[in-house]
Motif scaffolding. Structure first.
Motif, PDB file in Angstrom:
ATOM      1  N   LYS A 162       0.847  -1.130  -0.044  1.00 38.66           N
ATOM      2  CA  LYS A 162       0.020  -0.143   0.065  1.00 38.66           C
ATOM      3  C   LYS A 162       0.938   1.403   0.025  1.00 38.66           C
ATOM      4  CE  LYS A 162      -3.841  -2.118   2.370  1.00 38.66           C
ATOM      5  NZ  LYS A 162      -4.703  -2.301   3.397  1.00 38.66           N
ATOM      6  N   THR A 195      -3.189 -15.611  -4.567  1.00 47.48           N
ATOM      7  CA  THR A 195      -2.345 -16.255  -3.300  1.00 47.48           C
ATOM      8  C   THR A 195      -3.270 -16.797  -2.566  1.00 47.48           C
ATOM      9  OG1 THR A 195      -1.239 -14.200  -3.296  1.00 47.48           O
ATOM     10  CG2 THR A 195       0.048 -16.351  -2.794  1.00 47.48           C
ATOM     11  N   ASN A 196      -4.510 -16.375  -2.440  1.00 51.10           N
ATOM     12  CA  ASN A 196      -5.359 -16.863  -1.357  1.00 51.10           C
ATOM     13  C   ASN A 196      -4.798 -16.423  -0.039  1.00 51.10           C
ATOM     14  OD1 ASN A 196      -7.780 -17.967  -0.037  1.00 51.10           O
ATOM     15  ND2 ASN A 196      -6.848 -20.180   0.009  1.00 51.10           N
ATOM     16  N   TRP A 197      -4.372 -15.185  -0.134  1.00 51.98           N
ATOM     17  CA  TRP A 197      -3.928 -14.762   1.173  1.00 51.98           C
ATOM     18  C   TRP A 197      -4.509 -13.226   1.339  1.00 51.98           C
ATOM     19  CZ3 TRP A 197      -0.603 -16.756   4.415  1.00 51.98           C
ATOM     20  CH2 TRP A 197       0.000 -15.645   5.448  1.00 51.98           C
ATOM     21  N   PRO A 198      -5.049 -13.042   2.509  1.00 52.16           N
ATOM     22  CA  PRO A 198      -6.232 -12.058   2.646  1.00 52.16           C
ATOM     23  C   PRO A 198      -5.424 -10.537   2.926  1.00 52.16           C
ATOM     24  CG  PRO A 198      -5.906 -13.205   4.758  1.00 52.16           C
ATOM     25  CD  PRO A 198      -5.032 -14.007   3.863  1.00 52.16           C
ATOM     26  N   PHE A 237       4.948 -16.878  -3.760  1.00 55.35           N
ATOM     27  CA  PHE A 237       4.580 -16.245  -2.611  1.00 55.35           C
ATOM     28  C   PHE A 237       5.415 -16.433  -1.455  1.00 55.35           C
ATOM     29  CE2 PHE A 237       1.480 -15.641   0.932  1.00 55.35           C
ATOM     30  CZ  PHE A 237       1.671 -14.431   0.988  1.00 55.35           C
ATOM     31  N   VAL A 238       6.381 -15.674  -0.645  1.00 48.11           N
ATOM     32  CA  VAL A 238       7.057 -15.804   0.449  1.00 48.11           C
ATOM     33  C   VAL A 238       6.180 -15.627   1.638  1.00 48.11           C
ATOM     34  CG1 VAL A 238       8.967 -14.871   1.741  1.00 48.11           C
ATOM     35  CG2 VAL A 238       9.010 -15.033  -0.588  1.00 48.11           C
ATOM     36  N   ASP A 282       3.963 -10.177   8.774  1.00 43.46           N
ATOM     37  CA  ASP A 282       4.620 -10.992   9.816  1.00 43.46           C
ATOM     38  C   ASP A 282       5.589 -11.982   9.542  1.00 43.46           C
ATOM     39  OD1 ASP A 282       1.867 -10.041  10.505  1.00 43.46           O
ATOM     40  OD2 ASP A 282       1.349 -11.722  10.305  1.00 43.46           O
ATOM     41  N   ILE A 283       5.207 -12.683   8.388  1.00 46.78           N
ATOM     42  CA  ILE A 283       6.313 -13.754   7.870  1.00 46.78           C
ATOM     43  C   ILE A 283       7.569 -13.135   7.579  1.00 46.78           C
ATOM     44  CG2 ILE A 283       6.548 -15.509   6.338  1.00 46.78           C
ATOM     45  CD1 ILE A 283       3.628 -16.350   6.572  1.00 46.78           C
ATOM     46  N   THR A 294       5.500 -21.722   8.904  1.00 45.52           N
ATOM     47  CA  THR A 294       4.540 -20.678   9.329  1.00 45.52           C
ATOM     48  C   THR A 294       3.836 -20.020   8.135  1.00 45.52           C
ATOM     49  OG1 THR A 294       6.928 -19.732  10.290  1.00 45.52           O
ATOM     50  CG2 THR A 294       5.035 -18.032  10.105  1.00 45.52           C
ATOM     51  N   LEU A 295       4.138 -20.060   7.022  1.00 48.80           N
ATOM     52  CA  LEU A 295       3.138 -19.969   6.056  1.00 48.80           C
ATOM     53  C   LEU A 295       1.840 -20.709   5.826  1.00 48.80           C
ATOM     54  CD1 LEU A 295       2.708 -18.075   3.505  1.00 48.80           C
ATOM     55  CD2 LEU A 295       3.950 -19.795   2.268  1.00 48.80           C
ATOM     56  N   HIS A 350      -0.148 -19.986   8.840  1.00 52.05           N
ATOM     57  CA  HIS A 350      -1.152 -18.769   8.653  1.00 52.05           C
ATOM     58  C   HIS A 350      -2.260 -18.920   7.841  1.00 52.05           C
ATOM     59  CE1 HIS A 350       1.874 -15.268  10.149  1.00 52.05           C
ATOM     60  NE2 HIS A 350       1.859 -16.555  10.831  1.00 52.05           N
ATOM     61  N   ARG A 351      -1.800 -19.703   6.886  1.00 50.82           N
ATOM     62  CA  ARG A 351      -2.924 -19.986   5.830  1.00 50.82           C
ATOM     63  C   ARG A 351      -4.318 -20.882   6.419  1.00 50.82           C
ATOM     64  NH1 ARG A 351      -2.110 -19.085   0.828  1.00 50.82           N
ATOM     65  NH2 ARG A 351      -0.052 -18.935  -0.285  1.00 50.82           N
ATOM     66  N   ASN A 391      -6.207 -18.287   8.413  1.00 53.18           N
ATOM     67  CA  ASN A 391      -6.544 -17.359   7.403  1.00 53.18           C
ATOM     68  C   ASN A 391      -8.060 -18.055   6.642  1.00 53.18           C
ATOM     69  OD1 ASN A 391      -4.752 -15.422   8.084  1.00 53.18           O
ATOM     70  ND2 ASN A 391      -3.581 -15.727   6.168  1.00 53.18           N
ATOM     71  N   ILE A 421     -11.301 -11.587   8.195  1.00 52.90           N
ATOM     72  CA  ILE A 421     -10.353 -10.908   7.760  1.00 52.90           C
ATOM     73  C   ILE A 421     -10.448  -9.987   6.886  1.00 52.90           C
ATOM     74  CG2 ILE A 421      -8.069 -11.062   6.878  1.00 52.90           C
ATOM     75  CD1 ILE A 421      -7.490 -13.837   8.550  1.00 52.90           C
ATOM     76  N   ALA A 422     -11.509 -10.580   5.824  1.00 50.97           N
ATOM     77  CA  ALA A 422     -11.588  -9.573   4.702  1.00 50.97           C
ATOM     78  C   ALA A 422     -12.468  -8.175   5.094  1.00 50.97           C
ATOM     79  CB  ALA A 422     -12.926 -10.097   3.764  1.00 50.97           C
ATOM     80  N   THR A 443      -2.580  -9.961  12.577  1.00 51.36           N
ATOM     81  CA  THR A 443      -1.093 -10.633  13.006  1.00 51.36           C
ATOM     82  C   THR A 443      -1.456 -11.956  13.560  1.00 51.36           C
ATOM     83  OG1 THR A 443      -0.430  -8.322  12.873  1.00 51.36           O
ATOM     84  CG2 THR A 443       0.968 -10.015  13.951  1.00 51.36           C
ATOM     85  N   PRO A 444      -1.548 -13.077  13.073  1.00 48.94           N
ATOM     86  CA  PRO A 444      -1.600 -14.134  13.871  1.00 48.94           C
ATOM     87  C   PRO A 444      -0.052 -14.595  14.353  1.00 48.94           C
ATOM     88  CG  PRO A 444      -1.737 -14.875  11.567  1.00 48.94           C
ATOM     89  CD  PRO A 444      -1.549 -13.145  11.521  1.00 48.94           C
TER      90      PRO A 444
END
Lengths: 162, 101
Positions: free
Chosen positions: A67, A114-117, A128-129, A133-134, B63-64, B67-68, B71, B78-79, B85-86
């Motif tokens: 953003k 990515t199905n990442w919100p 996608f990394v 937070d990650i 971790t990924l 989170h998935r 999420n 979340i939307a 921040t989990p």
């Protein structure tokens, strides 16, 4: 040399490709019809959006969807992510940032892609990394440095010491 | 006067409608989380949450992937919010962490 000055010069460098990228966004490949889609249609990831994002993530080895811009991030998480990439010494020539606030279709599309919100989202060689937070925890535990090193996307050491 | 549940859950006009309690409840149900601590960092608008989640289901996941999992359990919530921040731990990790600190 203090950490601050290394960091700010890296940040200024990372800022460079963004201007490039704004122009890329307005290139014909990024279909201008996006904004004319009905809201309901816009929620589904259309083939054209998917294709445009495929191209976007392939723009550079390191791609950040954020953003705002690297010079003026408009969210604390995007700011933190860009600062980390600067601190890690990511080569500006291998980096592109996309400002999702400039394009609502991209903003929604990238979440479905990515199905990442959430935004920011970091990609390394089209993969996608993670989100802020990650990226932050990978920065702290050293795995980000290792990954960036492996992918050879950092400013070469001898150049940096000049 | 009968209360309208939608307006009752939405005291401020621009509130996201998401609360720390609703998030915690859902995580416990869907992830079988043994511990969920959710902090509302938004200062009232319900847009920013930080979560500590301990679940057996995180075992052997990156971790990924963790989170998935979180999420997808909270897709709609979340939307509706700005920042999420989990922090995900397995029961063993959580125990170790508490011992060391």
């Amino acid at each position: 040399m203090s950490a601050i000055s290394i960091f700010s010069s890296a940040l200024r460098q990372t800022a460079r490709p963004t201007r490039l990228l704004t122009s890329q966004l307005s290139r014909p490949t990024w279909t201008p019809s996006f904004s004319r889609l009905a809201p309901l249609q816009a929620r589904l990831l259309s083939d054209s959006t998917k294709q445009a994002i495929n191209q976007a993530v392939a723009t550079s080895p390191v791609v950040l969807f954020m953003k705002g811009t690297p010079e003026a991030p408009q969210c604390g998480y995007s700011r933190a992510s860009i600062q980390i990439l600067g601190l890690q010494g990511v080569d500006p020539a291998k980096f592109t940032a996309f400002n999702v606030l400039e394009d609502e279709e991209l903003r929604q599309g990238i979440k479905e892609y990515t199905n990442w919100p959430t935004i920011p989202q970091l990609y390394l060689e089209k993969e996608f990394v993670g989100g802020a937070d990650i990226v932050m925890s990978m920065h702290q535990d050293g795995s980000l440095a290792q990954l960036l090193e492996e992918k050879k996307v950092l400013v070469p050491a001898e150049e940096e010491s000049k | 006067m009968p209360s309208d549940p939608s307006s009752a859950a939405d005291p401020a006009t621009n509130h996201s409608g998401v609360t720390a309690e609703s998030l915690a409840q859902k995580l416990k149900e869907t992830l079988g989380a043994s511990l969920v601590e959710i902090k509302d960092m938004s200062g009232g608008c319900g847009q920013m949450f930080e979560a500590t989640i301990v679940s057996e289901q995180f075992t052997k996941k990156t971790t990924l992937a963790r989170h998935r999992l979180v999420n997808s359990a909270l897709k709609e919530e979340i939307a509706a919010i700005h920042a999420w921040t989990p922090k995900c731990f397995t029961p063993e990790q959580w125990e170790k962490r508490n011992q060391s600190s």
